[in-house]
Design an enzyme around this catalytic site. Structure first.
Site, PDB file in Angstrom:
ATOM      1  N   SER A 262       0.798  -1.023   0.109  1.00 30.96           N
ATOM      2  CA  SER A 262       0.002  -0.082   0.017  1.00 30.96           C
ATOM      3  C   SER A 262       0.973   1.287  -0.061  1.00 30.96           C
ATOM      4  CB  SER A 262      -0.826   0.138   1.175  1.00 30.96           C
ATOM      5  OG  SER A 262      -0.156   0.436   2.324  1.00 30.96           O
ATOM      6  N   LYS A 263       0.192   2.315  -0.084  1.00 26.95           N
ATOM      7  CA  LYS A 263       1.031   3.715  -0.396  1.00 26.95           C
ATOM      8  C   LYS A 263       1.791   3.696   1.102  1.00 26.95           C
ATOM      9  CE  LYS A 263       0.311   8.595  -1.225  1.00 26.95           C
ATOM     10  NZ  LYS A 263       1.097   8.690  -0.151  1.00 26.95           N
TER      11      LYS A 263
END
Ligand code: GLU
Length: 508
Positions: A262-263
């Protein structure tokens, strides 16, 4: 049956920055198309107007331009199967919605969001499907006249796909083999919404893949759950014979391996998850990109290519052309691929080494300028030689500055711990002597100067290490850097001696 022409597509929804996993999907499609002499189509899937983000489409196109992934047709490229932006294909989808309605494969449903909510509360795990549809407000339960009247009045409705229960649906996946699910777990998916006169992703995606004669659908694993529905849609239209082959790529996992990348992982560990820097138009948030962080596009490509695929041996460094030759869906893994961002850094280092000194020097110029160096005062050959001396020590072009600043600015201060260790009462006298020796050298290039200086040190009976380290400290400002006489060759006699005199003065 004649072999079908390979036609693949990358079909992003313009909902924000392109995630690095999407880049990998596009890359695999590109490699597959090139290898088979096929076409790669760029389609914009923008039927969900709520999620549309301005600038996303341009961002995606710029990303691929930077990375060297070329499309053969599609949005901004043209082609014979357009328009390639789904929001411009409304009439096409309406026609196919009608085909499904007329053949009884789909039906009209009027249930309002409130009514659906009420059902969800009433029935645990409510799903709109064969077991519940006959208790809902739709064209299967209402008289035809009423349905026609409501539609004519402009009442909002959706079109749902009528999925027959308890049937095994097979998805023949090139990476995963035969994936089987029972149709009873599927709900009657919404295919079309009268509110915006637009189809949902599922219908638009299938209709377009069919009309654009897509032969292979290569996409991320997150779309695998939709695949059985897609198979049933092809069947409902009677398009089984030209149904694309599926290949669902492995997930990209966190660097530690547990869970989806994920970011936040990027923020936490300090690596970008987007190809280019992204400025979120809604929140104003700026997210880092591979390009702005100083990665070479070739390195990013090579790194991504190996996240979920390998050439069958342990070869790691591959150019785009080599990847085109070697890529093989049969060598894609089913298991998720850990996003080892440190490997990405290693690739960048390797590609800096592989690029010519001239190329790296060109990339170094803006870095020098940013540090206030008047680049025009230096010849390209000077910059190229500087690069050749230090590029092995860096992972990013911008790090060349730390390694090479003394080629552009004379030291103003001297590293304290080196001074303590390398500069003593005798040093100024020896440096004066050495300056005199250098003064007398005719050919100031590396090897001849070195021979003369070493001979002098030996003759005088000085300690080689002490003299050379003090010399380095005076010229570089600290006891590090490439071979001393390579440095002095580039700086030239005058500058070298000037720096020595200054050190003697400052370090009294
Ligand atoms: N629009 C989908 C996406 O954003 C396309 C999925 C597919 O390739 O079918 O990735």
């Amino acid at each position: 049956m004649a072999e079908r022409k390979v036609r693949v597509r990358f079909a992003p929804s313009p909902t924000g920055a392109l995630h690095i996993g999407g880049v990998r999907t596009a890359l695999y499609n590109y490699l597959f198309a090139r290898q088979h002499g096929g076409d790669l189509v760029f389609r914009i899937e923008d039927t969900d107007s709520n999620r549309f983000v301005p600038g996303a489409e341009e961002y995606i196109l710029e990303s691929f331009k930077w990375l060297g992934i070329q499309f053969d047709e599609g949005v901004s490229f043209g082609g014979n199967y357009g328009p390639y932006r789904q929001s411009e294909r409304r009439d096409i989808y309406k026609k196919y919605v009608k085909v499904l309605l007329d053949s009884g494969k789909a039906y009209i449903a009027f249930d309002t969001p409130e009514e659906l909510d009420a059902k969800r509360k009433e029935i645990p795990n409510f799903q709109y499907d064969a077991s519940t549809r006959m208790s809902m407000r739709n064209s299967l339960t209402m008289p035809q006249e009423e349905v026609d009247r409501l539609v004519a009045e402009g009442k909002q409705y959706v079109v749902r796909f009528k999925i027959e229960p308890d049937e095994d649906v097979h998805v023949d996946d090139l990476i995963r083999g035969d994936v089987k699910i029972n149709s009873s777990i599927l709900d009657d998916k919404v295919l079309y919404k009268s509110a915006d006169e637009l189809p949902t992703y599922h219908l638009a995606n299938i209709v377009d893949d069919h009309l654009m004669e897509i032969s292979h659908v290569i996409r991320g694993e997150e779309w695998l759950p939709s695949a059985p529905l897609h198979v049933l849609l092809y069947r409902a239209f009677g398009w089984e014979d030209t149904m694309p082959r599926f290949a669902h790529l492995p997930l990209l996992l966190k660097p530690e391996g547990n869970g989806k990348l994920s970011k936040r992982d990027g923020d936490r560990l300090g690596f970008p998850v987007f190809p280019l820097e992204w400025h979120d138009p809604k929140t104003g948030e700026v997210s880092s990109g591979y390009r702005e962080s100083g990665y070479l596009p070739e390195a990013v490509i090579n790194f991504l290519a190996l996240l979920g695929w390998n050439p069958g041996n342990d070869q790691e460094l591959m150019s785009m052309d080599e990847l085109v030759n070697l890529f093989d869906l049969n060598h894609c893994s089913k298991a998720g691929a850990k996003f080892d961002y440190k490997k990405g850094i290693w690739f960048n280092h390797e590609y800096i080494l592989r690029k010519s000194d001239e190329e790296i020097a060109a990339l170094f110029k803006p870095v020098l300028e940013a540090h206030g160096v008047a680049v025009h005062d230096y010849t390209d050959s000077y910059l190229t030689k500087v690069v050749s001396l230090v590029k092995g020590r860096v992972n990013f072009v911008k790090e060349l500055w730390e390694q090479a600043r003394f080629f552009f600015v004379a030291p103003e201060t001297y590293a304290e711990k080196d001074v303590k260790k390398r500069w003593n009462a005798d040093t100024p006298r020896i440096m004066d002597e050495l300056a005199g020796v250098l003064e007398g050298i005719g050919d100031f290039t590396s090897k001849p100067s070195e021979d003369i200086v070493i001979a002098w040190i030996t003759e005088k009976g000085y300690h080689l290490g002490n003299v050379m380290n003090a010399f380095r400290l005076a010229v570089v400002g600290e006891c590090k850097g490439p071979h001393m006489f390579d440095i002095t060759e580039l700086l030239g006699k005058e500058e070298t001696i000037r720096r020595m005199r200054r050190a003697v003065e400052v370090l009294k």
